[in-house]
Design an enzyme around this catalytic site. Structure first.
Site, PDB file in Angstrom:
ATOM      1  NE  ARG A  87     -59.040 -37.876 -24.168  1.00  0.00           N
ATOM      2  CZ  ARG A  87     -58.224 -38.281 -24.870  1.00  0.00           C
ATOM      3  NH1 ARG A  87     -56.934 -37.852 -25.211  1.00  0.00           N
ATOM      4  NH2 ARG A  87     -58.601 -39.616 -25.460  1.00  0.00           N
ATOM      5  CD  GLN A 194     -55.421 -42.126 -31.690  1.00  0.00           C
ATOM      6  OE1 GLN A 194     -55.871 -43.058 -32.363  1.00  0.00           O
ATOM      7  NE2 GLN A 194     -56.065 -41.711 -30.249  1.00  0.00           N
ATOM      8  CG  ASP A 235     -54.275 -43.820 -22.203  1.00  0.00           C
ATOM      9  OD1 ASP A 235     -54.318 -44.693 -22.882  1.00  0.00           O
ATOM     10  OD2 ASP A 235     -54.375 -42.511 -22.513  1.00  0.00           O
ATOM     11  CG  ASN A 245     -52.743 -48.165 -24.405  1.00  0.00           C
ATOM     12  OD1 ASN A 245     -52.321 -47.190 -23.954  1.00  0.00           O
ATOM     13  ND2 ASN A 245     -52.670 -48.861 -25.413  1.00  0.00           N
ATOM     14  CE  LYS A 246     -56.922 -44.340 -27.985  1.00  0.00           C
ATOM     15  NZ  LYS A 246     -57.959 -43.351 -27.428  1.00  0.00           N
TER      16      LYS A 246
HETATM   17  C1  LIG Z   1     -47.863 -42.402 -23.799  1.00  0.00           C
HETATM   18  S1  LIG Z   1     -49.542 -43.022 -23.525  1.00  0.00           S
HETATM   19  C2  LIG Z   1     -50.268 -42.698 -24.958  1.00  0.00           C
HETATM   20  C3  LIG Z   1     -51.676 -43.512 -24.928  1.00  0.00           C
HETATM   21  O1  LIG Z   1     -52.576 -42.262 -25.126  1.00  0.00           O
HETATM   22  C4  LIG Z   1     -53.310 -42.673 -25.984  1.00  0.00           C
HETATM   23  O2  LIG Z   1     -54.646 -42.292 -26.037  1.00  0.00           O
HETATM   24  P1  LIG Z   1     -55.026 -40.968 -26.774  1.00  0.00           P
HETATM   25  O3  LIG Z   1     -54.665 -40.651 -27.931  1.00  0.00           O
HETATM   26  O4  LIG Z   1     -56.835 -41.130 -26.593  1.00  0.00           O
HETATM   27  O5  LIG Z   1     -54.725 -39.777 -25.697  1.00  0.00           O
HETATM   28  C5  LIG Z   1     -53.036 -44.244 -26.394  1.00  0.00           C
HETATM   29  O6  LIG Z   1     -54.247 -44.770 -25.300  1.00  0.00           O
HETATM   30  C6  LIG Z   1     -51.876 -44.320 -26.027  1.00  0.00           C
HETATM   31  O7  LIG Z   1     -51.486 -45.812 -25.656  1.00  0.00           O
END
Ligand SMILES: CSC[C@H]1O[C@H](OP(=O)(O)O)[C@H](O)[C@@H]1O
Length: 350
Positions: A87, A194, A235, A245-246
């Site tokens: 990723r 999520q 991220d 971020n997401k």
């Molecule tokens: C504690 S950082 C979590 C961060 O990671 C998530 O991405 P993913 O679920 O795609 O791994 C999301 O951006 C969160 O804020």
């Protein structure tokens, strides 16, 4: 709940694609299965995938059958590349794998068995440091949370996204534990959900008040004065304070600005990439169309439709009230203040 458990050469992962309906543990005994778990988001969240990749390096290192040390290092590089290529956005993944490689390089004078043990100790250290970071983020972040706080969150930046306790949800936990009256609005976070599947699951398990909303309700609750602050994870953070971020985070930041609501980003130093001058340089992962087209295996759109599925977006530093790290609360000017954070040789992506 522990999303990651290291058990004498076996990495046990709580399969987050099955939550909240099923608490299934998957056992990884080779590094390829760790890479698969990260790529398929069975383990996810920037710090969590960093720690998982570190353990993947340990498993990979112990599985190398090399005639000599030179070959062993070549094979270790291949393990690292496999894990790093799972990723692209979360810098913790690259940071953790590179830290493991550096540890091996620093000790290349030792025998292979000793190197393998040193790598295992380093992965355990990375995992332990992450939990310590999250508690520190919780302490620093709690100073910004009022006695009665309605907090909007996005995605999952909780114990499930880290080795334990969480970053954004670490602040929620710290505020709740300190006796504050906390209510969370959890955004569902399409398409991987999520928020609905993971954040709600975490908070309900701990009796923290939570209300689930769809992503398109965020503007409504903010405009109605139902939200006191927004806290999200990250991220990758560039040296000027731009945040990846997401997907959907940027929209929340714009809405928060419009409604004069503080917008906080919670992240450990291992999420800050001082090699990047701005968020424009952060690679944005695009994921499979099926994540948008299906929910729990059921189609929600006509077959054959084109799909665009960026998994992250960039929030410019101008929309961020503060970045809450394990070394303190960072405010603008972010370029100067983030640089100062690393000036004492602190670990991180500098
Ligand atoms: C504690 S950082 C979590 C961060 O990671 C998530 O991405 P993913 O679920 O795609 O791994 C999301 O951006 C969160 O804020």
């Amino acid at each position: 709940m522990k999303p990651i458990v290291w058990d004498k050469g076996c990495l046990r992962l709580l399969d987050q694609t099955k939550l909240p309906l099923e608490e299934k543990i998957i056992e990884c005994r080779d590094y390829q299965s760790v890479a698969d778990a990260i790529r398929e988001m069975r383990v996810r969240g920037a710090p969590a995938i960093g720690a998982a990749a570190a353990y993947g390096m340990v498993i990979g290192a112990r599985g190398i059958d090399a005639g000599d040390k030179k070959q062993w290092f070549k094979e270790l590089e291949k393990v690292a590349e496999t894990l790093k290529n799972t990723r692209p956005t979360a810098v913790n993944l690259t940071w953790a794998v590179d830290r493991m490689l550096k540890k091996a390089e620093e000790n290349k004078h030792l025998g292979i068995r000793e190197l393998q043990d040193i790598l295992e100790n380093e992965a355990v250290k990375i995992a332990r440091e992450d939990v310590e970071s999250n508690y520190a983020i919780g302490r620093f972040g709690n100073t910004l949370v009022p006695e009665r706080a309605r907090i909007l969150t996005h995605c999952n930046a909780g114990a499930l996204a880290t080795v334990g306790y969480g970053t954004a949800l670490g602040i929620v936990r710290a505020a709740h534990a300190s006796g504050k009256d906390i209510h969370v609005f959890a955004g569902e976070t399409r398409p991987f959900l999520q928020g609905a599947r993971l954040t709600v699951w975490e908070l309900m398990k701990e009796g923290i008040e939570v209300t689930l909303i769809t992503d398109n309700m965020a503007g409504y609750v903010m405009a109605k004065g139902m939200v006191d602050l927004v806290i999200v994870g990250a991220d990758r953070i560039a040296s000027n304070g731009d945040v990846a971020n997401k997907i959907g985070t940027y929209s929340l930041a714009v809405l928060a600005k419009e409604n004069n609501i503080p917008f906080y980003v919670a992240a450990p130093l291992s999420t800050i990439d001082m090699s990047l001058s701005s968020g424009e340089e952060i690679p944005i992962e695009e994921r499979a169309p099926d994540e948008v087209l299906y929910i729990q295996g059921r189609a929600i759109a006509p077959e054959g439709v084109k799909v665009f599925n960026p998994a992250f977006d960039i929030t410019p530093n101008s929309l961020i009230t503060a970045i809450i790290t394990d070394k303190g609360v960072i405010k603008e000017p972010y370029d100067k203040n983030l640089k100062a954070l690393f000036s004492d040789g602190t670990r991180g992506n500098n």
